[in-house]
Design a protein around this motif. Structure first.
Motif, PDB file in Angstrom:
ATOM      1  N   ASN A 191      68.283 -18.733  -2.859  1.00  0.00           N
ATOM      2  CA  ASN A 191      67.108 -19.576  -3.070  1.00  0.00           C
ATOM      3  C   ASN A 191      66.384 -19.849  -1.754  1.00  0.00           C
ATOM      4  N   LEU A 192      67.119 -19.889  -0.656  1.00  0.00           N
ATOM      5  CA  LEU A 192      66.504 -20.114   0.652  1.00  0.00           C
ATOM      6  C   LEU A 192      65.581 -18.964   1.062  1.00  0.00           C
ATOM      7  N   GLU A 193      65.762 -17.792   0.443  1.00  0.00           N
ATOM      8  CA  GLU A 193      64.981 -16.616   0.809  1.00  0.00           C
ATOM      9  C   GLU A 193      63.755 -16.413  -0.075  1.00  0.00           C
ATOM     10  N   GLU A 194      63.575 -17.261  -1.078  1.00  0.00           N
ATOM     11  CA  GLU A 194      62.435 -17.091  -1.982  1.00  0.00           C
ATOM     12  C   GLU A 194      61.078 -17.258  -1.281  1.00  0.00           C
ATOM     13  N   PRO A 195      60.893 -18.246  -0.377  1.00  0.00           N
ATOM     14  CA  PRO A 195      59.590 -18.362   0.295  1.00  0.00           C
ATOM     15  C   PRO A 195      59.210 -17.127   1.113  1.00  0.00           C
ATOM     16  N   SER A 196      60.185 -16.549   1.829  1.00  0.00           N
ATOM     17  CA  SER A 196      59.874 -15.329   2.582  1.00  0.00           C
ATOM     18  C   SER A 196      59.556 -14.186   1.628  1.00  0.00           C
ATOM     19  N   SER A 197      60.215 -14.159   0.470  1.00  0.00           N
ATOM     20  CA  SER A 197      59.905 -13.145  -0.533  1.00  0.00           C
ATOM     21  C   SER A 197      58.486 -13.327  -1.075  1.00  0.00           C
ATOM     22  N   LEU A 198      58.071 -14.583  -1.228  1.00  0.00           N
ATOM     23  CA  LEU A 198      56.689 -14.872  -1.658  1.00  0.00           C
ATOM     24  C   LEU A 198      55.700 -14.254  -0.679  1.00  0.00           C
ATOM     25  N   VAL A 199      55.929 -14.468   0.615  1.00  0.00           N
ATOM     26  CA  VAL A 199      55.029 -13.923   1.643  1.00  0.00           C
ATOM     27  C   VAL A 199      55.054 -12.401   1.634  1.00  0.00           C
ATOM     28  N   LYS A 252      51.532  -7.565  -4.324  1.00  0.00           N
ATOM     29  CA  LYS A 252      52.273  -7.731  -5.574  1.00  0.00           C
ATOM     30  C   LYS A 252      52.152  -9.196  -5.997  1.00  0.00           C
ATOM     31  N   TRP A 253      50.992  -9.536  -6.522  1.00  0.00           N
ATOM     32  CA  TRP A 253      50.662 -10.934  -6.780  1.00  0.00           C
ATOM     33  C   TRP A 253      51.579 -11.565  -7.826  1.00  0.00           C
ATOM     34  N   GLY A 254      51.928 -10.799  -8.831  1.00  0.00           N
ATOM     35  CA  GLY A 254      52.798 -11.338  -9.880  1.00  0.00           C
ATOM     36  C   GLY A 254      54.176 -11.697  -9.340  1.00  0.00           C
ATOM     37  N   TRP A 255      54.746 -10.808  -8.523  1.00  0.00           N
ATOM     38  CA  TRP A 255      56.059 -11.081  -7.966  1.00  0.00           C
ATOM     39  C   TRP A 255      56.003 -12.186  -6.915  1.00  0.00           C
ATOM     40  N   ALA A 256      54.862 -12.288  -6.219  1.00  0.00           N
ATOM     41  CA  ALA A 256      54.701 -13.377  -5.254  1.00  0.00           C
ATOM     42  C   ALA A 256      54.704 -14.728  -5.983  1.00  0.00           C
ATOM     43  N   MET A 281      66.874 -18.532 -16.317  1.00  0.00           N
ATOM     44  CA  MET A 281      67.012 -18.918 -17.716  1.00  0.00           C
ATOM     45  C   MET A 281      65.648 -19.005 -18.404  1.00  0.00           C
ATOM     46  N   MET A 282      64.599 -19.253 -17.609  1.00  0.00           N
ATOM     47  CA  MET A 282      63.243 -19.357 -18.157  1.00  0.00           C
ATOM     48  C   MET A 282      62.521 -18.009 -18.171  1.00  0.00           C
ATOM     49  N   GLY A 283      63.247 -16.935 -17.826  1.00  0.00           N
ATOM     50  CA  GLY A 283      62.660 -15.602 -17.863  1.00  0.00           C
ATOM     51  C   GLY A 283      62.060 -15.128 -16.556  1.00  0.00           C
ATOM     52  N   MET A 284      62.283 -15.867 -15.462  1.00  0.00           N
ATOM     53  CA  MET A 284      61.755 -15.482 -14.153  1.00  0.00           C
ATOM     54  C   MET A 284      62.884 -14.840 -13.354  1.00  0.00           C
ATOM     55  N   SER A 285      63.009 -13.530 -13.493  1.00  0.00           N
ATOM     56  CA  SER A 285      64.111 -12.821 -12.841  1.00  0.00           C
ATOM     57  C   SER A 285      63.907 -12.750 -11.333  1.00  0.00           C
ATOM     58  N   ARG A 286      65.007 -12.643 -10.625  1.00  0.00           N
ATOM     59  CA  ARG A 286      64.961 -12.611  -9.158  1.00  0.00           C
ATOM     60  C   ARG A 286      64.567 -11.226  -8.657  1.00  0.00           C
ATOM     61  N   LYS A 287      63.582 -11.184  -7.774  1.00  0.00           N
ATOM     62  CA  LYS A 287      63.208  -9.941  -7.070  1.00  0.00           C
ATOM     63  C   LYS A 287      62.788 -10.344  -5.664  1.00  0.00           C
ATOM     64  N   GLN A 288      63.653 -10.125  -4.717  1.00  0.00           N
ATOM     65  CA  GLN A 288      63.388 -10.590  -3.357  1.00  0.00           C
ATOM     66  C   GLN A 288      63.093  -9.407  -2.437  1.00  0.00           C
ATOM     67  N   ASP A 289      61.928  -9.451  -1.814  1.00  0.00           N
ATOM     68  CA  ASP A 289      61.511  -8.433  -0.862  1.00  0.00           C
ATOM     69  C   ASP A 289      61.595  -9.000   0.549  1.00  0.00           C
ATOM     70  N   ASP A 290      62.049  -8.185   1.487  1.00  0.00           N
ATOM     71  CA  ASP A 290      62.058  -8.619   2.880  1.00  0.00           C
ATOM     72  C   ASP A 290      60.961  -7.890   3.651  1.00  0.00           C
TER      73      ASP A 290
END
Length: 255
Positions: A87-95, A102-106, A130-139
């Motif tokens: 979860n700590l890596e989600e903001p960097s994945s957003l960027v 990839k606006w949808g994944w961001a 659980m709400m259907g938002m699967s994890r996809k983390q890009d570095d």
């Protein structure tokens, strides 16, 4: 991140001595080894590091700890710790997803961080999944690959395992974003340790496959480079045109 690079530098110094000793022994025996894989120009060094990592550190330290972690730590605790770390890596994945367009994944990464950090108790529970938002983390390494920066030479880092040069050159960038930027060195050490432990435990089922490989080093190298390409292209890795032409020529000769 600082801890990671400090340990990598120490390991390289140690590894250099190991390779030098191996080279002297080979010269004394009159044996000359040549490596021809263009992706792996440092194969002599890398194989020495593979022996250190796999035959010494993994066999006597990492593997026993990973098996104990898998066998004796309850699944909810393992899942909770891994969710918290990722979860700590989600903001960097957003960027990073934004930089690739990839606006949808961001948006997915931003939504996951918001939901899991609140409802999911700092990410311990993956409510977003659980709400259907699967994890996809890009570095950031994937961002560079997306814009055509090549992998660069393969490198087997002492203590840390396989990398491509593009990762080594860009790995620090993800640590610039909140909340990773707020972690102290020791907090970063704990995060890295938990993430590595979970990944090593998840690889236990592949141990027999690796142990039975004719050349475990080559097996790991090829698998890792394929994994890097898979992530850059989100699973849609383009076929190698040169390989296709060679295959066509081979089939024509058979005919």
């Amino acid at each position: 991140m600082k801890f990671k690079w400090m340990m990598l530098c120490v390991g390289i110094l140690t590894a250099t001595n190991v390779v030098a000793e191996d080279a002297k022994e080979s010269d004394a025996q009159g044996i000359k080894v040549e490596y021809v894989d263009p992706r792996d120009p440092f194969e002599g060094f890398n194989r020495a590091m593979w022996d250190l990592n796999y035959n010494v550190l993994d066999r006597h330290i990492y593997r026993p700890i990973a098996h104990g972690y898998k066998d004796y730590v309850p699944l909810p605790i393992k899942s909770g710790l891994n969710n918290l770390v990722l979860n700590l890596e989600e903001p960097s994945s957003l960027v990073n997803n934004t930089l690739q367009g990839k606006w949808g994944w961001a948006a997915n990464a931003g939504g996951r961080f918001t939901i899991n950090s609140t409802i999911g108790l700092l990410g311990i529970f993956d409510v977003a999944d659980m709400m259907g938002m699967s994890r996809k983390q890009d570095d950031f390494n994937e961002v560079l690959g997306y814009y055509g920066v090549p992998n660069g030479p393969f490198f087997m880092a002492p203590f840390f395992g396989p990398y491509v040069t593009r990762e080594l050159a860009s790995d620090w960038v993800d640590g610039l974003y909140f909340p990773l930027s707020e972690l102290t060195m020791w907090q970063s050490v704990v995060k890295w340790g938990l993430k590595s432990l979970h990944a090593r435990a998840a690889a236990i089922d592949q141990e027999r496959l690796l142990d039975n490989a004719l050349d475990p080093y080559t097996f790991v190298k090829d698998a890792y480079i394929q994994h890097v390409d898979y992530k850059v292209y989100d699973g849609n890795v383009p076929s190698n045109q040169d390989d296709d032409e060679l295959l066509d020529e081979y089939m024509q000769e058979l005919e």
